[in-house]
Every structure is written in C-alpha cells, then in structure tokens.
Design a protein around this motif. Sequence first.
Motif, PDB file in Angstrom:
ATOM      1  N   THR A   9      -7.096  -5.743   4.621  1.00  0.00           N
ATOM      2  CA  THR A   9      -7.073  -6.231   5.996  1.00  0.00           C
ATOM      3  C   THR A   9      -6.739  -7.716   5.988  1.00  0.00           C
ATOM      4  O   THR A   9      -7.564  -8.547   5.557  1.00  0.00           O
ATOM      5  N   ASN A  10      -5.508  -8.043   6.406  1.00  0.00           N
ATOM      6  CA  ASN A  10      -5.054  -9.440   6.464  1.00  0.00           C
ATOM      7  C   ASN A  10      -5.405 -10.176   5.166  1.00  0.00           C
ATOM      8  O   ASN A  10      -5.897 -11.306   5.181  1.00  0.00           O
ATOM      9  N   PHE A  11      -5.112  -9.533   4.045  1.00  0.00           N
ATOM     10  CA  PHE A  11      -5.540 -10.028   2.728  1.00  0.00           C
ATOM     11  C   PHE A  11      -4.471 -10.908   2.093  1.00  0.00           C
ATOM     12  O   PHE A  11      -3.297 -10.529   2.026  1.00  0.00           O
ATOM     13  N   SER A  12      -4.870 -12.078   1.639  1.00  0.00           N
ATOM     14  CA  SER A  12      -3.975 -12.987   0.921  1.00  0.00           C
ATOM     15  C   SER A  12      -4.663 -13.427  -0.366  1.00  0.00           C
ATOM     16  O   SER A  12      -5.891 -13.518  -0.432  1.00  0.00           O
ATOM     17  N   LYS A  24       0.475 -12.228   0.796  1.00  0.00           N
ATOM     18  CA  LYS A  24       0.377 -12.885   2.089  1.00  0.00           C
ATOM     19  C   LYS A  24       0.128 -11.869   3.194  1.00  0.00           C
ATOM     20  O   LYS A  24       0.961 -11.002   3.463  1.00  0.00           O
ATOM     21  N   ASN A  25      -1.050 -11.938   3.775  1.00  0.00           N
ATOM     22  CA  ASN A  25      -1.388 -11.160   4.972  1.00  0.00           C
ATOM     23  C   ASN A  25      -1.113  -9.666   4.796  1.00  0.00           C
ATOM     24  O   ASN A  25      -0.426  -9.042   5.595  1.00  0.00           O
ATOM     25  N   ILE A  26      -1.673  -9.099   3.730  1.00  0.00           N
ATOM     26  CA  ILE A  26      -1.461  -7.679   3.431  1.00  0.00           C
ATOM     27  C   ILE A  26      -2.372  -6.821   4.299  1.00  0.00           C
ATOM     28  O   ILE A  26      -3.598  -6.981   4.291  1.00  0.00           O
ATOM     29  N   ASP A  27      -1.766  -5.924   5.047  1.00  0.00           N
ATOM     30  CA  ASP A  27      -2.501  -4.887   5.777  1.00  0.00           C
ATOM     31  C   ASP A  27      -2.015  -3.538   5.263  1.00  0.00           C
ATOM     32  O   ASP A  27      -0.846  -3.179   5.439  1.00  0.00           O
ATOM     33  N   LEU A  28      -2.897  -2.810   4.615  1.00  0.00           N
ATOM     34  CA  LEU A  28      -2.493  -1.554   3.974  1.00  0.00           C
ATOM     35  C   LEU A  28      -3.706  -0.652   3.834  1.00  0.00           C
ATOM     36  O   LEU A  28      -4.762  -1.080   3.382  1.00  0.00           O
ATOM     37  N   THR A  29      -3.529   0.606   4.215  1.00  0.00           N
ATOM     38  CA  THR A  29      -4.574   1.611   4.047  1.00  0.00           C
ATOM     39  C   THR A  29      -4.028   2.744   3.197  1.00  0.00           C
ATOM     40  O   THR A  29      -2.925   3.246   3.454  1.00  0.00           O
ATOM     41  N   ILE A  30      -4.775   3.123   2.174  1.00  0.00           N
ATOM     42  CA  ILE A  30      -4.426   4.277   1.348  1.00  0.00           C
ATOM     43  C   ILE A  30      -5.574   5.272   1.443  1.00  0.00           C
ATOM     44  O   ILE A  30      -6.748   4.903   1.352  1.00  0.00           O
ATOM     45  N   TYR A  31      -5.231   6.545   1.645  1.00  0.00           N
ATOM     46  CA  TYR A  31      -6.231   7.582   1.886  1.00  0.00           C
ATOM     47  C   TYR A  31      -6.466   8.421   0.635  1.00  0.00           C
ATOM     48  O   TYR A  31      -5.603   8.508  -0.258  1.00  0.00           O
ATOM     49  N   GLU A  32      -7.633   9.044   0.580  1.00  0.00           N
ATOM     50  CA  GLU A  32      -7.975   9.914  -0.545  1.00  0.00           C
ATOM     51  C   GLU A  32      -6.904  10.986  -0.727  1.00  0.00           C
ATOM     52  O   GLU A  32      -6.471  11.627   0.230  1.00  0.00           O
ATOM     53  N   GLY A  33      -6.484  11.175  -1.980  1.00  0.00           N
ATOM     54  CA  GLY A  33      -5.539  12.236  -2.297  1.00  0.00           C
ATOM     55  C   GLY A  33      -4.092  11.896  -2.057  1.00  0.00           C
ATOM     56  O   GLY A  33      -3.215  12.730  -2.312  1.00  0.00           O
ATOM     57  N   GLU A  34      -3.789  10.689  -1.596  1.00  0.00           N
ATOM     58  CA  GLU A  34      -2.400  10.308  -1.390  1.00  0.00           C
ATOM     59  C   GLU A  34      -1.735   9.915  -2.704  1.00  0.00           C
ATOM     60  O   GLU A  34      -2.386   9.471  -3.649  1.00  0.00           O
TER      61      GLU A  34
END
Length: 260
Positions: A9-12, A24-34
């Motif tokens: 969430t908005n990770f730098s 820079k400003n990483i927004d990323l979601t990874i789900y179980e089993g992906e």
Amino acid sequence: MKQKIIQFTNFSFQYDAQAEPTLKNIDLTIYEGEKVLIVGASGSGKSTLGKCLNGLIPQNDKGSSTGELTIGTNDFGQASIYELSLTVGTVLQDTDSQFVGLTVAEDIVFSLENDQRSQAVMQEALRFWAEKTDLMDHLAKKPQELSGGQKQRVSMAGVLIDETPILLFDEPLANLDPQTGVEAIKMIDQLYQEKRFTTIIIEHRLEEVLAAAVDRIIVMEEGRILADSTPNELLKTDMLQQVGIREPLYLAALKKRGFP
C-alpha cells in the motif's frame, strides 16, 4: 472470496547508499493461489521488490521505507528472515549459492534436519519431493556435479519440502539455455497445478515463462508499476517494447505477416 496474502500500500523503499527510492509508491495485491509474473528491464526494481518479500530487505540490505507491506501475517521489517522463510520460500538465480549439503539428498532435507525432524519424516519427504522434481537418480551426487537444470530442481525441492504458502522465484532462468528454461517453467507449473502455492516469478525472459500460463503480469519500470494485467491483454499493447522487454518471437512473426 479470494484471500489477500501479499499487500503493498503506497510502499516505497530507498537503500541507505542511494540518493532516491528504488521502489516508488507501490500498490499491489496478490491473492492466495495466484501465479504472478513480475517483469522489467535491469534496474526496474523487480529484484528489490522480491527482497522486500523474503526479508533480505531490510534485514541484510538496509534502507528506509514508507507506506505499508504485509506478507501473510507479517508486517514489513517486523519479522526475521527465518520467520519470513516459514511463509516465503525463495529459489535464487544463482543456485550454487543456495546449496548447503554435500549431496543432493542432504541439500533437499537440510531445513527439516535443521528443525530436528525424525529420520522417518525426512526420508518420506525426500522421496516425495525427489520424485516430483525428477531427482531420484541423483540423490547421492554432489549438487555441483549436476547440470544447470538439475541444480535448479535441487533448489526447488529444498524449498518445496517446507511447503511454504508462497514460492518466490528470483530470475530462475538466468543461467539456463532456452530449452532448459522452458522445462524449468513447465516443472514450476506442474508443481503449482498440484499444490497451488501462491507463486511469484521475477524474470525478464518473458517468452519462456509464458510456456505455462500465469494469472497476471506485473510490469515495472524505474521502481514503479506500469501495468497489472492478464497476459492476453498485455500482449495486445506495445508496453513491453517501451520498457525494454523482448516480446515473444511468435508475436513478432504474426505482426510481420500483418495479423492483428
């Protein structure tokens, strides 16, 4: 409903030795089993992102961060590398640097031996994963005696034996020829189909990785996420050329013949 297993969430992140952030400003979601592929040219930040997931950052490579990152139940920077290794199993591009046993068998079961598991448990797990990775005929050999593809499978078996919920492959094709690379990707996919570990592949050799299906491709450039897309949607665009990733040769051939 799919469960989140990794959340940026908005990770730098900025290394202590550098003047500006690498991520820079990483927004990323990874789900179980992906099964997710992260691509980008050299210096895009993809390997730094991987180090944030397995704890090498900030435990080994020091720096400062802003925003939030959660891996399983662990918050960024709060868990040790060992604690994160129970959630994220990592296969490195330099397999030789990952070997710890004198034989293939010793290397595969090292983590179980370290946890003081019984001989019966270790033998059963060794047999299971050696069969899965086609290594039964090589258990008495030194890992350094094997081919590049076989070394890759030893590293995979040594990580898989812990059955961590997340598997991270950091440029697994770096030292493999194209045919061996395709075989490695197909083995990763076979194991994924059987066990459904959340699988993250960091790689720039796109064509070989796409020898097996992935759910999403994350494209990175200069520490930012430019795209988060399915393979089909991404390959319809010209983004790969823009970021210096060679598109699959079959696409180039189709375009040359005038196909959309």
